[in-house]
Design a protein around this motif. Structure first.
Motif, PDB file in Angstrom:
ATOM      1  N   ASN A   1       9.660 -28.415 -25.889  1.00 46.85           N
ATOM      2  CA  ASN A   1      10.677 -27.382 -25.758  1.00 46.85           C
ATOM      3  C   ASN A   1      10.088 -26.125 -25.121  1.00 46.85           C
ATOM      4  N   VAL A   2       9.623 -26.271 -23.901  1.00 47.55           N
ATOM      5  CA  VAL A   2       9.059 -25.152 -23.162  1.00 47.55           C
ATOM      6  C   VAL A   2      10.126 -24.593 -22.230  1.00 47.55           C
ATOM      7  N   ASP A   3      10.271 -23.285 -22.228  1.00 47.69           N
ATOM      8  CA  ASP A   3      11.200 -22.620 -21.317  1.00 47.69           C
ATOM      9  C   ASP A   3      10.611 -21.249 -20.991  1.00 47.69           C
ATOM     10  N   ILE A   4       9.863 -21.184 -19.892  1.00 50.33           N
ATOM     11  CA  ILE A   4       9.183 -19.953 -19.495  1.00 50.33           C
ATOM     12  C   ILE A   4       9.493 -19.677 -18.025  1.00 50.33           C
ATOM     13  N   VAL A   5       9.780 -18.435 -17.712  1.00 45.68           N
ATOM     14  CA  VAL A   5       9.999 -18.014 -16.327  1.00 45.68           C
ATOM     15  C   VAL A   5       9.006 -16.906 -15.993  1.00 45.68           C
ATOM     16  N   VAL A   6       8.313 -17.089 -14.878  1.00 40.63           N
ATOM     17  CA  VAL A   6       7.406 -16.070 -14.358  1.00 40.63           C
ATOM     18  C   VAL A   6       7.859 -15.746 -12.943  1.00 40.63           C
ATOM     19  N   ARG A   7       7.964 -14.476 -12.629  1.00 41.41           N
ATOM     20  CA  ARG A   7       8.317 -14.069 -11.268  1.00 41.41           C
ATOM     21  C   ARG A   7       7.021 -13.968 -10.466  1.00 41.41           C
ATOM     22  N   LEU A   8       6.978 -14.637  -9.337  1.00 43.11           N
ATOM     23  CA  LEU A   8       5.797 -14.668  -8.474  1.00 43.11           C
ATOM     24  C   LEU A   8       6.075 -13.842  -7.226  1.00 43.11           C
ATOM     25  N   ALA A   9       5.317 -12.763  -7.045  1.00 41.66           N
ATOM     26  CA  ALA A   9       5.443 -11.913  -5.860  1.00 41.66           C
ATOM     27  C   ALA A   9       4.212 -12.126  -4.997  1.00 41.66           C
ATOM     28  N   LEU A  10       4.421 -12.650  -3.804  1.00 40.56           N
ATOM     29  CA  LEU A  10       3.321 -12.825  -2.869  1.00 40.56           C
ATOM     30  C   LEU A  10       3.078 -11.520  -2.133  1.00 40.56           C
ATOM     31  N   THR A  11       1.832 -11.288  -1.770  1.00 41.23           N
ATOM     32  CA  THR A  11       1.491 -10.028  -1.119  1.00 41.23           C
ATOM     33  C   THR A  11       2.124  -9.894   0.264  1.00 41.23           C
ATOM     34  N   ASP A  12       2.635 -10.998   0.820  1.00 36.30           N
ATOM     35  CA  ASP A  12       3.305 -10.910   2.126  1.00 36.30           C
ATOM     36  C   ASP A  12       4.781 -10.529   1.997  1.00 36.30           C
ATOM     37  N   GLY A  13       5.241 -10.300   0.762  1.00 32.40           N
ATOM     38  CA  GLY A  13       6.596  -9.816   0.547  1.00 32.40           C
ATOM     39  C   GLY A  13       7.568 -10.820  -0.039  1.00 32.40           C
ATOM     40  N   GLU A  14       7.232 -12.105  -0.045  1.00 28.12           N
ATOM     41  CA  GLU A  14       8.139 -13.105  -0.617  1.00 28.12           C
ATOM     42  C   GLU A  14       8.034 -13.106  -2.142  1.00 28.12           C
ATOM     43  N   THR A  15       9.160 -13.374  -2.795  1.00 23.70           N
ATOM     44  CA  THR A  15       9.202 -13.417  -4.254  1.00 23.70           C
ATOM     45  C   THR A  15       9.980 -14.650  -4.698  1.00 23.70           C
ATOM     46  N   PHE A  16       9.477 -15.302  -5.751  1.00 24.47           N
ATOM     47  CA  PHE A  16      10.093 -16.510  -6.288  1.00 24.47           C
ATOM     48  C   PHE A  16      10.075 -16.448  -7.807  1.00 24.47           C
ATOM     49  N   ASP A  17      10.970 -17.187  -8.435  1.00 28.45           N
ATOM     50  CA  ASP A  17      10.912 -17.410  -9.878  1.00 28.45           C
ATOM     51  C   ASP A  17      10.320 -18.792 -10.113  1.00 28.45           C
ATOM     52  N   LEU A  18       9.288 -18.849 -10.943  1.00 23.40           N
ATOM     53  CA  LEU A  18       8.711 -20.122 -11.376  1.00 23.40           C
ATOM     54  C   LEU A  18       9.257 -20.388 -12.768  1.00 23.40           C
ATOM     55  N   HIS A  19      10.148 -21.354 -12.891  1.00 21.44           N
ATOM     56  CA  HIS A  19      10.821 -21.640 -14.151  1.00 21.44           C
ATOM     57  C   HIS A  19      10.356 -23.007 -14.646  1.00 21.44           C
ATOM     58  N   LEU A  20       9.586 -22.987 -15.715  1.00 20.90           N
ATOM     59  CA  LEU A  20       9.102 -24.219 -16.322  1.00 20.90           C
ATOM     60  C   LEU A  20       9.956 -24.511 -17.537  1.00 20.90           C
ATOM     61  N   ILE A  21      10.714 -25.597 -17.477  1.00 20.76           N
ATOM     62  CA  ILE A  21      11.582 -25.976 -18.580  1.00 20.76           C
ATOM     63  C   ILE A  21      11.367 -27.458 -18.865  1.00 20.76           C
ATOM     64  N   ASN A  22      10.912 -27.740 -20.089  1.00 17.66           N
ATOM     65  CA  ASN A  22      10.646 -29.119 -20.520  1.00 17.66           C
ATOM     66  C   ASN A  22       9.792 -29.881 -19.514  1.00 17.66           C
ATOM     67  N   ASN A  23       8.673 -29.246 -19.109  1.00 18.99           N
ATOM     68  CA  ASN A  23       7.672 -29.835 -18.218  1.00 18.99           C
ATOM     69  C   ASN A  23       8.162 -30.102 -16.805  1.00 18.99           C
ATOM     70  N   ILE A  24       9.240 -29.470 -16.392  1.00 19.16           N
ATOM     71  CA  ILE A  24       9.724 -29.562 -15.020  1.00 19.16           C
ATOM     72  C   ILE A  24       9.661 -28.160 -14.432  1.00 19.16           C
ATOM     73  N   LEU A  25       8.943 -28.023 -13.314  1.00 18.43           N
ATOM     74  CA  LEU A  25       8.822 -26.741 -12.651  1.00 18.43           C
ATOM     75  C   LEU A  25       9.901 -26.613 -11.597  1.00 18.43           C
ATOM     76  N   ARG A  26      10.646 -25.520 -11.684  1.00 15.07           N
ATOM     77  CA  ARG A  26      11.664 -25.216 -10.678  1.00 15.07           C
ATOM     78  C   ARG A  26      11.254 -23.915  -9.992  1.00 15.07           C
ATOM     79  N   VAL A  27      11.200 -23.942  -8.687  1.00 14.79           N
ATOM     80  CA  VAL A  27      10.885 -22.747  -7.911  1.00 14.79           C
ATOM     81  C   VAL A  27      12.177 -22.322  -7.226  1.00 14.79           C
ATOM     82  N   SER A  80      -1.756 -22.821 -18.519  1.00 14.88           N
ATOM     83  CA  SER A  80      -2.454 -23.952 -19.135  1.00 14.88           C
ATOM     84  C   SER A  80      -1.631 -25.239 -19.087  1.00 14.88           C
ATOM     85  N   LEU A  81      -0.331 -25.135 -18.947  1.00 13.98           N
ATOM     86  CA  LEU A  81       0.511 -26.321 -18.882  1.00 13.98           C
ATOM     87  C   LEU A  81       0.291 -27.120 -17.605  1.00 13.98           C
ATOM     88  N   PHE A  82      -0.399 -26.530 -16.628  1.00 18.14           N
ATOM     89  CA  PHE A  82      -0.668 -27.201 -15.367  1.00 18.14           C
ATOM     90  C   PHE A  82      -2.058 -27.812 -15.321  1.00 18.14           C
TER      91      PHE A  82
END
Length: 83
Positions: A1-27, A80-82
């Motif tokens: 039952n993992v549900d974690i979201v981290v916002r990833l900001a790249l230094t070149d200006g792009e931004t993504f949400d990394l959403h890990l839910i039940n061992n599935i990563l959604r970008v 650590s989940l990776f």
């Protein structure tokens, strides 16, 4: 039952949400209404090194190659989940 979201900001200006839910990563594009565990900032080369197994997410966080704001324990858990 993992549900974690981290916002990833790249230094070149792009931004993504990394959403890990039940061992599935959604970008996805950032959702400003989504609650996140914090934000990561890094460069594209670090992400490529992680994807090609030259570097782990945990190592990148501990070395400061990924700068994290927010709940540090959740960041470590997310990385650590990776391993």
């Amino acid at each position: 039952n993992v549900d974690i979201v981290v916002r990833l900001a790249l230094t070149d200006g792009e931004t993504f949400d990394l959403h890990l839910i039940n061992n599935i990563l959604r970008v996805t594009w950032p959702d400003q209404e989504r609650v996140t565990a914090g934000q990561w900032t890094t460069d594209r080369q670090t992400i490529i090194a992680i994807l090609t197994d030259e570097l782990s997410m945990t190592e990148a966080l501990s070395k400061g190659e990924i700068r994290a704001s927010g709940d540090q324990q959740r960041h470590q858990r997310f990385a650590s989940l990776f391993e």
